[in-house]
Motif scaffolding. Sequence first.
Motif, PDB file in Angstrom:
ATOM      1  N   ASP A 287      -7.869  30.678  15.569  1.00 12.17           N
ATOM      2  CA  ASP A 287      -8.686  29.898  16.497  1.00 12.17           C
ATOM      3  C   ASP A 287      -8.827  28.479  15.947  1.00 12.17           C
ATOM      4  O   ASP A 287      -8.151  28.108  14.987  1.00 12.17           O
ATOM      5  CB  ASP A 287     -10.067  30.551  16.713  1.00 12.17           C
ATOM      6  N   ASP A 288      -9.710  27.705  16.549  1.00 12.79           N
ATOM      7  CA  ASP A 288      -9.906  26.318  16.125  1.00 12.79           C
ATOM      8  C   ASP A 288     -11.094  26.155  15.165  1.00 12.79           C
ATOM      9  O   ASP A 288     -11.539  25.031  14.916  1.00 12.79           O
ATOM     10  CB  ASP A 288     -10.127  25.412  17.345  1.00 12.79           C
ATOM     11  N   ASN A 289     -11.595  27.260  14.657  1.00 13.43           N
ATOM     12  CA  ASN A 289     -12.731  27.189  13.740  1.00 13.43           C
ATOM     13  C   ASN A 289     -12.220  26.912  12.319  1.00 13.43           C
ATOM     14  O   ASN A 289     -12.125  27.807  11.481  1.00 13.43           O
ATOM     15  CB  ASN A 289     -13.520  28.505  13.782  1.00 13.43           C
ATOM     16  N   TYR A 290     -11.918  25.655  12.044  1.00 14.94           N
ATOM     17  CA  TYR A 290     -11.289  25.263  10.780  1.00 14.94           C
ATOM     18  C   TYR A 290     -12.143  25.609   9.556  1.00 14.94           C
ATOM     19  O   TYR A 290     -11.610  25.866   8.485  1.00 14.94           O
ATOM     20  CB  TYR A 290     -10.999  23.755  10.782  1.00 14.94           C
ATOM     21  N   LYS A 291     -13.468  25.592   9.720  1.00 11.79           N
ATOM     22  CA  LYS A 291     -14.355  25.855   8.589  1.00 11.79           C
ATOM     23  C   LYS A 291     -14.177  27.264   8.030  1.00 11.79           C
ATOM     24  O   LYS A 291     -14.505  27.518   6.869  1.00 11.79           O
ATOM     25  CB  LYS A 291     -15.802  25.641   9.010  1.00 11.79           C
ATOM     26  N   LYS A 292     -13.681  28.177   8.853  1.00 20.84           N
ATOM     27  CA  LYS A 292     -13.522  29.555   8.405  1.00 20.84           C
ATOM     28  C   LYS A 292     -12.166  29.822   7.750  1.00 20.84           C
ATOM     29  O   LYS A 292     -11.953  30.896   7.191  1.00 20.84           O
ATOM     30  CB  LYS A 292     -13.721  30.518   9.585  1.00 20.84           C
ATOM     31  N   TYR A 293     -11.262  28.860   7.832  1.00 30.32           N
ATOM     32  CA  TYR A 293      -9.920  29.064   7.269  1.00 30.32           C
ATOM     33  C   TYR A 293      -9.951  29.410   5.776  1.00 30.32           C
ATOM     34  O   TYR A 293      -9.287  30.362   5.349  1.00 30.32           O
ATOM     35  CB  TYR A 293      -9.047  27.832   7.512  1.00 30.32           C
ATOM     36  N   ARG A 296     -11.079  32.982   5.206  1.00 31.34           N
ATOM     37  CA  ARG A 296     -10.079  33.938   5.674  1.00 31.34           C
ATOM     38  C   ARG A 296      -8.925  34.064   4.678  1.00 31.34           C
ATOM     39  O   ARG A 296      -8.358  35.139   4.515  1.00 31.34           O
ATOM     40  CB  ARG A 296      -9.555  33.522   7.048  1.00 31.34           C
TER      41      ARG A 296
END
Length: 327
Positions: A287-293, A296
């Motif tokens: 998704d576009d939720n970069y903060k979670k990259y 993950r």
Amino acid sequence: MQDIEVSIVIPTYNRSSSLKETLESIFAQTYPVNKYEILVCDDNSSDNTEEVVKSLMEKTQHNLKYIKIKSKIKGPAKVRNAGINQSLGEIIGFTDDDCIVSGNWIETAVENFKKHKNACGVYGTVVTVGDCKNKPFTISRRVDVLSDNGSYVTPNVFYKKQVLLDVGLFDTDMRYMQDIELGWRIRKKGPIIFEPSLYVNHKIFCASIKAYLKRIKKTEYWVLMYSKHPDRMEEDNLILGHFYNRSPIYVLSIFLSFSFLLLGSELFIFLFMITIITYLWTHVFVDDNYKKYPIRLLMFPRYSFADIIRFMYSLKASIKYKCLVLF
């Protein structure tokens, strides 16, 4: 009792404390008390569930019934079926013993049936509440329904009783996923409406590692569902017709990389790079939720281990049910 229009069926097993909270939320409905009943269907609990429910039956003015089921059949399907068979309402609502329903829950469902005359069912929003921060070495299990995703999960769904009888009730072969499988059958008879304002809070479940791994076993029942409904494989647009999601591709790349490593082939390096790319594709850039990259990426061991276990269960079930669906 002849005025009963809606029956609420709640399966329960050894959750007397949370069940009491669920019942109290159903007691606080805007719908007229004399027009609905609540059937607590006990899957032979060993705690004080029976005492708690019977104590409430003595105190409340609501139509509260207690049904204790003893059966060797595993799973809540037979418990819910017992509730349906003993219900009086033309509309049957389902929730779980770890849920809190909104004050206008029943009223909202009934209004939707009046609005959508041809609807076989109505389901709504489920939001998981709580967290597992104070319970180390556990894995959270959420049940969230925020859109019309075709899940029809029993924490928050209503059906016309006659429709349930027509399709043969819940399938007792299904220890898990029986609510979704039932929804698939009912959809063949008519629409199931999604109503966002039909709202339920579902308590988070903090599972031990052992319980989490045991829960993964339910993947086998997804394969069983597709074996019963092969038309859904095409309808759900499975990747390459047999992969439910991206995880099997990632697991296959792991197996291939390891195999070529054992063979001493230089192809190992190439396949190892492919494995990294498929991991990123499967679990990181989703998704576009970069903060979670970053998080993950750090979850690599957990995701990989769970993916391999899930893949093996689905492969085993695919052979058993002669229906290739890999998770």
